[in-house]
Enzyme design. Sequence first.
Site, mmCIF file in Angstrom:
data_model
loop_
_atom_site.group_PDB
_atom_site.id
_atom_site.type_symbol
_atom_site.label_atom_id
_atom_site.label_comp_id
_atom_site.label_asym_id
_atom_site.label_seq_id
_atom_site.Cartn_x
_atom_site.Cartn_y
_atom_site.Cartn_z
ATOM 1 N N CYS A 234 36.818 51.374 44.472
ATOM 2 C CA CYS A 234 36.228 51.639 43.141
ATOM 3 C C CYS A 234 34.750 51.237 43.110
ATOM 4 O O CYS A 234 34.277 50.668 42.120
ATOM 5 C CB CYS A 234 36.997 50.930 42.031
ATOM 6 S SG CYS A 234 38.669 51.520 41.857
ATOM 7 N N HIS B 282 31.893 47.333 40.492
ATOM 8 C CA HIS B 282 33.163 48.080 40.439
ATOM 9 C C HIS B 282 32.982 49.171 39.375
ATOM 10 O O HIS B 282 32.240 48.974 38.400
ATOM 11 C CB HIS B 282 34.259 47.097 40.030
ATOM 12 C CG HIS B 282 35.652 47.614 40.060
ATOM 13 N ND1 HIS B 282 36.158 48.432 39.081
ATOM 14 C CD2 HIS B 282 36.670 47.410 40.937
ATOM 15 C CE1 HIS B 282 37.426 48.700 39.360
ATOM 16 N NE2 HIS B 282 37.765 48.096 40.479
ATOM 17 N N LYS C 52 44.980 39.038 39.043
ATOM 18 C CA LYS C 52 44.214 38.615 40.219
ATOM 19 C C LYS C 52 44.158 37.090 40.322
ATOM 20 O O LYS C 52 43.599 36.546 41.271
ATOM 21 C CB LYS C 52 42.806 39.203 40.174
ATOM 22 C CG LYS C 52 42.776 40.737 40.328
ATOM 23 C CD LYS C 52 41.374 41.234 40.506
ATOM 24 C CE LYS C 52 41.205 42.702 40.154
ATOM 25 N NZ LYS C 52 41.576 43.606 41.232
ATOM 26 N N ASP D 181 31.207 40.011 35.123
ATOM 27 C CA ASP D 181 32.519 40.511 35.516
ATOM 28 C C ASP D 181 33.094 39.492 36.509
ATOM 29 O O ASP D 181 32.660 39.422 37.663
ATOM 30 C CB ASP D 181 32.357 41.899 36.152
ATOM 31 C CG ASP D 181 33.661 42.425 36.746
ATOM 32 O OD1 ASP D 181 34.664 41.689 36.739
ATOM 33 O OD2 ASP D 181 33.661 43.566 37.225
ATOM 34 N N GLN E 110 36.632 38.936 40.370
ATOM 35 C CA GLN E 110 36.790 38.406 41.734
ATOM 36 C C GLN E 110 36.284 36.972 41.873
ATOM 37 O O GLN E 110 36.290 36.435 42.978
ATOM 38 C CB GLN E 110 36.061 39.314 42.747
ATOM 39 C CG GLN E 110 36.573 40.743 42.798
ATOM 40 C CD GLN E 110 37.992 40.851 43.353
ATOM 41 O OE1 GLN E 110 38.521 39.925 43.974
ATOM 42 N NE2 GLN E 110 38.635 41.985 43.128
#
Length: 410
Positions: free
Chosen positions: A368, A127, A230, A204, A207
């Site tokens: 993104c 991203h 999220k 990261d 997700q």
Amino acid sequence: MMAAPFFDVQKVRKDFPILSQTMSGHPLVYLDNAATTQKPRQVIERMDHFLRHENANIHRGVYRLSEDATRFCDQARSKVREFLNASKDSEIIFVRGATEAINLVAAGFGRKLLKNGDEIIISAMEHHANIVPWQALCQEKGLVLRVIPVNDRGELDLETFEKLLGPRTYLVAITHVSNALGTVNPVKEIIKMAHHAGACVLIDGAQSAPHQKVDVQEMDCDFYCFSGHKIYGPTGIGVLYGKEKHLLAMDPYQYGGDMIETVSFEKTTYALPPHKFEAGTPAIAEIIGLGEAVDYLKAIGFAAIHQQEKELLDYATKKLLQIPGLKIIGTAAEKESLISFVFDQIHPHDMGTVLGEFGIAVRAGHHCAMPLMKRFQVPATTRASFAFYNTKVEVDVLAAAVLRATELFK
Ligand code: PLP
């Protein structure tokens, strides 16, 4: 074999007020969960109660309301520590979201510790939040940015990764799950390889935190981050986990109140982590809301979440592939519950707009991840991303509407 956990999706849906709404005259089919998830009433009501009855600033007050608010925030930090299985509350830093967490590491860790010629490795599926802060740091400090390529299925090429790792590799910053492809990366293996080469690793987790049980100690990452919105919590709040030794060595990110030990005009000394990284009044109601979201996920359990989302992914993949001309971008063996798709003759934005008119919320764009779109030679994709509250009936509605759209664009 263990019995599959029972999951009552209709009961769970009742927790999410927005899901019983309509959009454009149709029942809302919300399939944009990778962008942001909907909020259960438990989170909404907890924040509402705090703002109506318990609001005060934290740390500074010696009166009851302020002491209670401080305690609620401390409790939320402990809940997040447990959620990630970090070893100490002080390794959990509250930030605005994954983007701010990565910027914090770039500023506090990267700017302080990396030197001209040092190397940072990212991947082709990042991203922008995990590309641009490193790129800017490289420009500022004369560092080298290297990129792990992805294969046609959307999996990382680990053989090339091995070759990219070298004596000057200081940091590897990799997404756990791709927001554009759904690929689940083998982060444990990546972390082992990076550590073997003497590099630190930031994962990261924007997700992955919504979909799977994360154990930062087992993973052995140096940093891990995610966004509250999220994981069914509020916007404006997120988390950076960092190993204590790194947090102690890093510079603060922002300067001001709450992050100091003593201040004089001659010299200021800083508080210990996590406060060293939390200058100013934090997002108090949002921190408390995040704690409630973590409780909510704990009550449902990741075994049930995983099973429900895997069923949805398999079912939706099968249904969508029956539509003539539809191509899925991202066919990794290990995927989380999202599907990016394209048609040769229909722009993803047009597809997204038509689906919206049928009450279906999906995302259309580059997600993104512009370098990734270039890798797959598409300008954009349409992305349906599923949460545990989605149903197979909603997948049927999606598939029927996509088919209808292809007929409209003939
Ligand atoms: N990383 C990944 C993989 C994401 O999907 C996102 C958001 O979509 C981010 C980082 C940035 O998250 P936020 O905008 O909440 O900071």
